[in-house]
Design a protein around this motif. Structure first.
Motif, PDB file in Angstrom:
ATOM      1  N   ARG A  41       0.906  -1.184  -0.091  1.00  0.00           N
ATOM      2  CA  ARG A  41      -0.021   0.360   0.092  1.00  0.00           C
ATOM      3  C   ARG A  41       0.904   1.248  -0.060  1.00  0.00           C
ATOM      4  O   ARG A  41       1.741   1.482   0.646  1.00  0.00           O
ATOM      5  CB  ARG A  41      -1.093  -0.080   1.315  1.00  0.00           C
ATOM      6  N   LEU A  42       0.378   2.177  -0.861  1.00  0.00           N
ATOM      7  CA  LEU A  42       1.091   3.315  -0.774  1.00  0.00           C
ATOM      8  C   LEU A  42       0.123   4.560  -0.457  1.00  0.00           C
ATOM      9  O   LEU A  42      -1.019   4.732  -1.244  1.00  0.00           O
ATOM     10  CB  LEU A  42       1.821   3.848  -2.116  1.00  0.00           C
ATOM     11  N   THR A  43       0.396   5.452   0.426  1.00  0.00           N
ATOM     12  CA  THR A  43      -0.598   6.436   1.074  1.00  0.00           C
ATOM     13  C   THR A  43      -0.668   7.468  -0.304  1.00  0.00           C
ATOM     14  O   THR A  43       0.294   7.877  -1.021  1.00  0.00           O
ATOM     15  CB  THR A  43      -0.106   7.326   2.175  1.00  0.00           C
ATOM     16  N   ALA A  44      -1.892   7.789  -0.581  1.00  0.00           N
ATOM     17  CA  ALA A  44      -2.283   8.738  -1.790  1.00  0.00           C
ATOM     18  C   ALA A  44      -2.433  10.021  -1.403  1.00  0.00           C
ATOM     19  O   ALA A  44      -2.552  10.428  -0.116  1.00  0.00           O
ATOM     20  CB  ALA A  44      -3.724   8.341  -2.540  1.00  0.00           C
ATOM     21  N   VAL A  45      -1.992  10.840  -2.278  1.00  0.00           N
ATOM     22  CA  VAL A  45      -2.209  12.473  -1.850  1.00  0.00           C
ATOM     23  C   VAL A  45      -3.738  12.661  -1.865  1.00  0.00           C
ATOM     24  O   VAL A  45      -4.436  12.198  -2.619  1.00  0.00           O
ATOM     25  CB  VAL A  45      -1.611  13.172  -3.091  1.00  0.00           C
ATOM     26  N   ASP A  46      -3.907  13.576  -0.999  1.00  0.00           N
ATOM     27  CA  ASP A  46      -5.444  13.560  -0.654  1.00  0.00           C
ATOM     28  C   ASP A  46      -5.873  14.863  -1.344  1.00  0.00           C
ATOM     29  O   ASP A  46      -5.689  15.920  -0.940  1.00  0.00           O
ATOM     30  CB  ASP A  46      -5.766  13.615   0.851  1.00  0.00           C
ATOM     31  N   ALA A  47      -7.102  14.953  -2.086  1.00  0.00           N
ATOM     32  CA  ALA A  47      -7.640  16.147  -2.854  1.00  0.00           C
ATOM     33  C   ALA A  47      -8.176  16.830  -1.711  1.00  0.00           C
ATOM     34  O   ALA A  47      -8.523  18.082  -2.229  1.00  0.00           O
ATOM     35  CB  ALA A  47      -8.597  15.481  -3.860  1.00  0.00           C
ATOM     36  N   ILE A  48      -8.686  16.425  -0.493  1.00  0.00           N
ATOM     37  CA  ILE A  48      -9.065  17.481   0.400  1.00  0.00           C
ATOM     38  C   ILE A  48      -8.210  18.241   1.224  1.00  0.00           C
ATOM     39  O   ILE A  48      -8.517  19.249   2.084  1.00  0.00           O
ATOM     40  CB  ILE A  48     -10.215  16.931   1.294  1.00  0.00           C
ATOM     41  N   ASP A  49      -6.826  18.085   1.001  1.00  0.00           N
ATOM     42  CA  ASP A  49      -5.875  18.853   1.391  1.00  0.00           C
ATOM     43  C   ASP A  49      -5.957  20.470   0.909  1.00  0.00           C
ATOM     44  O   ASP A  49      -5.893  20.162  -0.173  1.00  0.00           O
ATOM     45  CB  ASP A  49      -4.458  18.270   1.085  1.00  0.00           C
ATOM     46  N   PRO A  50      -6.149  21.430   1.682  1.00  0.00           N
ATOM     47  CA  PRO A  50      -6.197  22.833   0.946  1.00  0.00           C
ATOM     48  C   PRO A  50      -4.924  23.038   0.066  1.00  0.00           C
ATOM     49  O   PRO A  50      -5.213  23.782  -0.845  1.00  0.00           O
ATOM     50  CB  PRO A  50      -6.469  23.447   2.366  1.00  0.00           C
ATOM     51  N   GLU A  51      -3.946  22.717   0.497  1.00  0.00           N
ATOM     52  CA  GLU A  51      -2.714  23.037  -0.347  1.00  0.00           C
ATOM     53  C   GLU A  51      -2.697  22.322  -1.720  1.00  0.00           C
ATOM     54  O   GLU A  51      -2.648  22.814  -2.875  1.00  0.00           O
ATOM     55  CB  GLU A  51      -1.327  22.438   0.578  1.00  0.00           C
ATOM     56  N   VAL A  52      -3.365  21.053  -1.820  1.00  0.00           N
ATOM     57  CA  VAL A  52      -3.498  20.421  -3.090  1.00  0.00           C
ATOM     58  C   VAL A  52      -4.424  21.080  -3.791  1.00  0.00           C
ATOM     59  O   VAL A  52      -4.228  21.272  -5.064  1.00  0.00           O
ATOM     60  CB  VAL A  52      -3.881  18.853  -2.708  1.00  0.00           C
TER      61      VAL A  52
END
Length: 276
Positions: A41-52
């Motif tokens: 498993r690789l932790t995904a970048v999260d779209a709900i992160d305000p910086e993203v």
């Protein structure tokens, strides 16, 4: 399940999954276990992160002519993390997976390296259910499946094998990225496709299925996920893909005519890649 548990002969495999979606990881781990495949498993970048979301708003897609959605931006960033992890591994080839796949029962037979064409940058193991051009003659076969050059757009980045050389070139190419990852990888109008050697497995051994609608995090931000719906129903209904706009009968006849002429010129087959 961990990539470190894999045998030396097995391709390393990474699956992208959001921390807030343990339900999807549990389902995907079970699916991989069912077919005998070890996945890390690789932790995904999260779209709900305000910086993203803020970073995505500054990037205008060449495909859409509008800013990338936070989901598409995060998805691309997640795939890019896998490419980097793969390069750090020292392996010759690696398998990249998203967390919404249905896998063929004999998927484990694809986890060796000997069958992969030596010039392959990418071998696409999934199908999206839309028509595409593949070489008329397969370069090789594995477990009764043809491995043929992909000669036209066939989106979907849910399951693909990547060579070490291709991973390095993609990381360099995508210091800045402007389109969804499946478009960048598998759209013949964009920069990567014409310079890459891409193969398609047929019948495909993976297909994206329904996204879970319950469980932790299921009501996250719009554009959060990678599966925009269920591909499985397309095959059950005998459809040949979802069009960007409603297509008239004349549109369809004209499009099919153009594609059949293209197939005749380049010695390809114009077909829906089945899932089996």
């Amino acid at each position: 399940m961990s990539g470190s548990d894999a045998t030396p002969e097995q391709l390393p495999a990474w699956c992208i999954n959001l921390d807030r979606r343990p339900d999807r990881w549990a389902r995907m781990a079970a699916e991989a276990g069912r077919v005998g495949v070890h996945v890390e498993r690789l932790t995904a970048v999260d779209a709900i992160d305000p910086e993203v979301a803020a970073a995505a708003a500054k990037v205008e897609s060449t495909i859409a002519g509008a800013p990338m959605s936070a989901g598409a931006f995060a998805c691309f960033a997640s795939h890019r993390l896998v490419w980097q992890r793969f390069l750090e591994s020292g392996e010759s080839h690696g398998l990249v997976m998203e967390d919404d796949l249905n896998l063929s029962p004999r998927f484990a037979r694809l986890m060796g390296r000997a069958w992969i064409p030596p010039d392959a940058d990418i071998v696409k193991l999934e199908t999206w259910g839309s028509r595409c051009h593949v070489a008329r003659v397969a370069a090789t076969t594995i477990d009764g499946r043809g491995v043929s050059r992909l000669l036209s757009t066939h989106i979907g980045a849910g399951c693909y094998i990547l060579s070490r050389s291709a991973a390095g070139r993609l990381v360099a190419l995508t210091q800045r990225y402007r389109d969804p990852v499946d478009e960048l990888l598998f759209n013949d109008r964009l920069q990567w496709f014409p310079q890459a050697t891409i193969y398609q497995l047929s019948p495909a051994a993976a297909v994206q299925g329904k996204r879970p609608h319950d469980g932790p995090g299921a009501t996250g931000a719009a554009g959060e996920g990678w599966a925009q719906g269920s591909i499985v129903e397309r095959f059950a209904e005998g459809a040949d893909g979802v069009e960007a706009r409603p297509e008239t009968l004349m549109d369809r006849v004209a499009r099919r005519g153009r594609e059949e002429l293209r197939a005749a010129r380049q010695g390809s087959r114009y077909r829906v890649v089945p899932f089996a």
